[in-house]
Design a protein around this motif. Structure first.
Motif, PDB file in Angstrom:
ATOM      1  N   MET A   1       0.826  -1.181   0.000  1.00 56.34           N
ATOM      2  CA  MET A   1       0.000   0.000   0.000  1.00 56.34           C
ATOM      3  C   MET A   1       0.881   1.260   0.000  1.00 56.34           C
ATOM      4  O   MET A   1       1.896   1.314   0.677  1.00 56.34           O
ATOM      5  N   ALA A   2       0.485   2.242  -0.771  1.00 58.88           N
ATOM      6  CA  ALA A   2       1.280   3.462  -0.904  1.00 58.88           C
ATOM      7  C   ALA A   2       1.164   4.342   0.336  1.00 58.88           C
ATOM      8  O   ALA A   2       0.203   4.257   1.091  1.00 58.88           O
ATOM      9  N   ARG A   3       2.170   5.184   0.493  1.00 57.41           N
ATOM     10  CA  ARG A   3       2.158   6.123   1.625  1.00 57.41           C
ATOM     11  C   ARG A   3       1.057   7.152   1.445  1.00 57.41           C
ATOM     12  O   ARG A   3       0.807   7.617   0.344  1.00 57.41           O
ATOM     13  N   LYS A   4       0.415   7.541   2.554  1.00 56.06           N
ATOM     14  CA  LYS A   4      -0.636   8.552   2.503  1.00 56.06           C
ATOM     15  C   LYS A   4      -0.022   9.950   2.398  1.00 56.06           C
ATOM     16  O   LYS A   4      -0.495  10.802   1.664  1.00 56.06           O
ATOM     17  N   TYR A   5       1.045  10.185   3.185  1.00 56.91           N
ATOM     18  CA  TYR A   5       1.729  11.471   3.207  1.00 56.91           C
ATOM     19  C   TYR A   5       3.170  11.271   2.763  1.00 56.91           C
ATOM     20  O   TYR A   5       3.761  10.237   3.045  1.00 56.91           O
ATOM     21  N   SER A   6       3.729  12.276   2.115  1.00 57.30           N
ATOM     22  CA  SER A   6       5.133  12.176   1.733  1.00 57.30           C
ATOM     23  C   SER A   6       6.011  12.438   2.955  1.00 57.30           C
ATOM     24  O   SER A   6       5.564  13.021   3.946  1.00 57.30           O
ATOM     25  N   ARG A   7       7.267  12.008   2.874  1.00 58.57           N
ATOM     26  CA  ARG A   7       8.182  12.212   4.007  1.00 58.57           C
ATOM     27  C   ARG A   7       8.428  13.686   4.261  1.00 58.57           C
ATOM     28  O   ARG A   7       8.534  14.128   5.393  1.00 58.57           O
ATOM     29  N   SER A   8       8.502  14.462   3.184  1.00 59.22           N
ATOM     30  CA  SER A   8       8.744  15.897   3.351  1.00 59.22           C
ATOM     31  C   SER A   8       7.546  16.587   3.991  1.00 59.22           C
ATOM     32  O   SER A   8       7.702  17.573   4.718  1.00 59.22           O
ATOM     33  N   ALA A   9       6.329  16.047   3.761  1.00 60.41           N
ATOM     34  CA  ALA A   9       5.139  16.600   4.413  1.00 60.41           C
ATOM     35  C   ALA A   9       5.202  16.339   5.913  1.00 60.41           C
ATOM     36  O   ALA A   9       4.850  17.208   6.717  1.00 60.41           O
ATOM     37  N   SER A  10       5.686  15.143   6.296  1.00 60.29           N
ATOM     38  CA  SER A  10       5.803  14.843   7.722  1.00 60.29           C
ATOM     39  C   SER A  10       6.853  15.727   8.379  1.00 60.29           C
ATOM     40  O   SER A  10       6.722  16.086   9.542  1.00 60.29           O
ATOM     41  N   LYS A  11       7.882  16.102   7.617  1.00 61.75           N
ATOM     42  CA  LYS A  11       8.900  17.008   8.155  1.00 61.75           C
ATOM     43  C   LYS A  11       8.300  18.387   8.410  1.00 61.75           C
ATOM     44  O   LYS A  11       8.635  19.050   9.393  1.00 61.75           O
ATOM     45  N   ASP A  12       7.407  18.821   7.514  1.00 58.63           N
ATOM     46  CA  ASP A  12       6.735  20.111   7.700  1.00 58.63           C
ATOM     47  C   ASP A  12       5.880  20.096   8.958  1.00 58.63           C
ATOM     48  O   ASP A  12       5.860  21.064   9.724  1.00 58.63           O
ATOM     49  N   VAL A  13       5.171  18.996   9.178  1.00 61.08           N
ATOM     50  CA  VAL A  13       4.330  18.865  10.368  1.00 61.08           C
ATOM     51  C   VAL A  13       5.207  18.877  11.619  1.00 61.08           C
ATOM     52  O   VAL A  13       4.893  19.556  12.609  1.00 61.08           O
ATOM     53  N   ALA A  14       6.319  18.152  11.577  1.00 59.50           N
ATOM     54  CA  ALA A  14       7.232  18.105  12.720  1.00 59.50           C
ATOM     55  C   ALA A  14       7.782  19.499  13.026  1.00 59.50           C
ATOM     56  O   ALA A  14       7.905  19.890  14.194  1.00 59.50           O
ATOM     57  N   ARG A  15       8.066  20.263  11.978  1.00 62.31           N
ATOM     58  CA  ARG A  15       8.576  21.621  12.153  1.00 62.31           C
ATOM     59  C   ARG A  15       7.550  22.508  12.865  1.00 62.31           C
ATOM     60  O   ARG A  15       7.887  23.258  13.783  1.00 62.31           O
ATOM     61  N   THR A  16       6.276  22.391  12.460  1.00 60.12           N
ATOM     62  CA  THR A  16       5.237  23.204  13.093  1.00 60.12           C
ATOM     63  C   THR A  16       5.013  22.777  14.547  1.00 60.12           C
ATOM     64  O   THR A  16       4.753  23.629  15.394  1.00 60.12           O
ATOM     65  N   LEU A  17       5.135  21.479  14.827  1.00 58.07           N
ATOM     66  CA  LEU A  17       4.986  21.012  16.211  1.00 58.07           C
ATOM     67  C   LEU A  17       6.105  21.552  17.095  1.00 58.07           C
ATOM     68  O   LEU A  17       5.870  21.924  18.247  1.00 58.07           O
ATOM     69  N   ARG A  18       7.318  21.613  16.553  1.00 60.29           N
ATOM     70  CA  ARG A  18       8.430  22.191  17.310  1.00 60.29           C
ATOM     71  C   ARG A  18       8.204  23.676  17.568  1.00 60.29           C
ATOM     72  O   ARG A  18       8.464  24.187  18.661  1.00 60.29           O
ATOM     73  N   LYS A  19       7.680  24.377  16.537  1.00 62.94           N
ATOM     74  CA  LYS A  19       7.382  25.804  16.691  1.00 62.94           C
ATOM     75  C   LYS A  19       6.336  26.023  17.777  1.00 62.94           C
ATOM     76  O   LYS A  19       6.432  26.954  18.572  1.00 62.94           O
ATOM     77  N   ARG A  20       5.313  25.132  17.803  1.00 61.67           N
ATOM     78  CA  ARG A  20       4.261  25.237  18.818  1.00 61.67           C
ATOM     79  C   ARG A  20       4.845  25.056  20.211  1.00 61.67           C
ATOM     80  O   ARG A  20       4.536  25.805  21.132  1.00 61.67           O
ATOM     81  N   LYS A  21       5.710  24.063  20.355  1.00 57.19           N
ATOM     82  CA  LYS A  21       6.302  23.779  21.657  1.00 57.19           C
ATOM     83  C   LYS A  21       7.173  24.943  22.124  1.00 57.19           C
ATOM     84  O   LYS A  21       7.226  25.267  23.308  1.00 57.19           O
ATOM     85  N   LYS A  22       7.838  25.577  21.170  1.00 51.65           N
ATOM     86  CA  LYS A  22       8.695  26.728  21.478  1.00 51.65           C
ATOM     87  C   LYS A  22       7.856  27.965  21.817  1.00 51.65           C
ATOM     88  O   LYS A  22       8.303  28.855  22.523  1.00 51.65           O
ATOM     89  N   GLY A  23       6.616  28.004  21.270  1.00 56.84           N
ATOM     90  CA  GLY A  23       5.719  29.120  21.555  1.00 56.84           C
ATOM     91  C   GLY A  23       5.714  30.193  20.490  1.00 56.84           C
ATOM     92  O   GLY A  23       5.253  31.305  20.722  1.00 56.84           O
ATOM     93  N   THR A  24       6.226  29.867  19.293  1.00 54.23           N
ATOM     94  CA  THR A  24       6.302  30.866  18.227  1.00 54.23           C
ATOM     95  C   THR A  24       5.305  30.621  17.098  1.00 54.23           C
ATOM     96  O   THR A  24       5.248  31.418  16.170  1.00 54.23           O
ATOM     97  N   LEU A  25       4.526  29.545  17.192  1.00 54.56           N
ATOM     98  CA  LEU A  25       3.563  29.226  16.139  1.00 54.56           C
ATOM     99  C   LEU A  25       2.300  30.046  16.345  1.00 54.56           C
ATOM    100  O   LEU A  25       1.720  30.065  17.425  1.00 54.56           O
TER     101      LEU A  25
END
Length: 70
Positions: A1-25
């Motif tokens: 079965m093919a991937r639902k999200y690309s790896r680079s999309a997951s990196k974007d999500v991870a980046r936003t989660l880090r920004k949220r944790k830092k308090g800048t999102l």
């Protein structure tokens, strides 16, 4: 079965989660600080969509209706 999200999309999500944790999102129109983890993920996915990465389209009509209380 093919991937639902690309790896680079997951990196974007991870980046936003880090920004949220830092308090800048911040959210789009209002510019308020994002506190919710779910909202941070949604922002990351929408940014990935705008960049043209492989992300499934948004589900329509998934709003929760608030009941009015007297």
């Amino acid at each position: 079965m093919a991937r639902k999200y690309s790896r680079s999309a997951s990196k974007d999500v991870a980046r936003t989660l880090r920004k949220r944790k830092k308090g800048t999102l911040k959210s789009g129109r209002s510019g308020k600080k994002v506190k919710s983890r779910k909202q941070a993920i949604a922002i990351g996915l929408s940014e990935a969509r705008r960049k043209g990465k492989k992300v499934p389209s948004r589900k329509k009509g998934r709003k929760k209706s608030k009941k009015k209380r007297l």
